[in-house]
Design a protein around this motif. Structure first.
Motif, short mmCIF file in Angstrom:
data_model
loop_
_atom_site.label_atom_id
_atom_site.label_comp_id
_atom_site.label_asym_id
_atom_site.label_seq_id
_atom_site.Cartn_x
_atom_site.Cartn_y
_atom_site.Cartn_z
N ALA A 1 0.83 -1.20 0.00
CA ALA A 1 0.00 0.00 0.00
C ALA A 1 0.86 1.25 0.00
CB ALA A 1 -0.93 0.00 1.22
N VAL B 1 -0.06 5.10 -0.58
CA VAL B 1 -0.59 5.45 0.74
C VAL B 1 0.54 6.09 1.56
CG1 VAL B 1 -1.62 4.59 2.88
CG2 VAL B 1 -2.27 3.58 0.68
N SER C 1 5.59 7.96 0.88
CA SER C 1 5.23 6.69 0.25
C SER C 1 6.22 6.39 -0.86
CB SER C 1 3.80 6.76 -0.31
OG SER C 1 3.72 7.76 -1.32
#
Length: 207
Positions: A96, A101, A109
């Motif tokens: 993710a 994210v 990220s």
């Protein structure tokens, strides 16, 4: 010749030994009634906990990597959930984060994040400490300490070389920036785990 009914054997997953009142072979998450919903919730919760802990960050002078609660959360997730669910939680967290994210250390990220090598190390470490927990490594203070130290060593064994390669640093510079400043904090995290995990099992055994 026995006159009583034979005691039911523990399943292979639970092993034959016991630590306190709980069978060795269990992790803390196994105390929750089993279901697919439980496992999915635990995996999602473990990833979310790691992401939240990563936002508790203190900058370190001269290092692109801050001190965070991320490593403690990742090791706690692995120990409490076991190797399989711990691996899935950290894999979800890593994927993710790569997908965008912003829950790596410092709210960033992507695989280019300075802390991404440590995230990969956490993925491996959570699996290892989870496997050890199923063998009773979280039942006593000193076994918990040994498991946490091993987990932290795995994280650095992956994270520091990744830091060096990603930032074109020498091994000496990477160690100075990505290992040395964090040793005291990691010792405190291990001490916290030494208190939390065995105490949780003692409370369970009293019930």
């Amino acid at each position: 010749m026995s006159t009583g009914a034979a005691s039911p054997a523990l399943s292979p997953d639970l092993g034959s030994a016991r630590s306190g009142g709980a069978p060795v072979g269990q992790v803390l998450a196994d105390l929750i009634p089993a279901s697919r919903v439980r496992d999915a919730a635990l995996v999602l919760g473990g990833a979310a906990l790691t992401g939240l802990a990563a936002q508790i960050a203190l900058p370190v002078h001269g290092s692109p990597v801050p001190v965070t609660g991320q490593t403690f959360a990742a090791l706690l997730v692995g120990t409490a959930l076991g190797a399989g669910r711990g691996f899935l939680s950290l894999a979800l967290y890593a994927l993710a984060g790569v997908a965008g994210v912003p829950w790596f250390a410092g709210g960033v990220s992507g695989a280019a994040a300075p802390s991404f090598g440590y995230v990969l190390g956490m993925l491996l470490a959570s699996t290892v400490v989870g496997a050890l927990a199923r063998r009773g490594a979280d039942r006593t203070v000193w076994r918990t300490a040994a498991a946490m130290v091993l987990g932290e060593a795995i994280i650095y064994a992956v994270g520091v070389p990744y830091l060096a390669l990603a930032n074109d640093m020498s091994a000496t510079a990477a160690i100075a920036a990505g290992l040395t400043p964090f040793l005291l904090g990691d010792a405190l995290k291990a001490a916290l785990a030494m208190g939390v995990l065995p105490t949780a099992w003692k409370l369970v055994d009293r019930k």
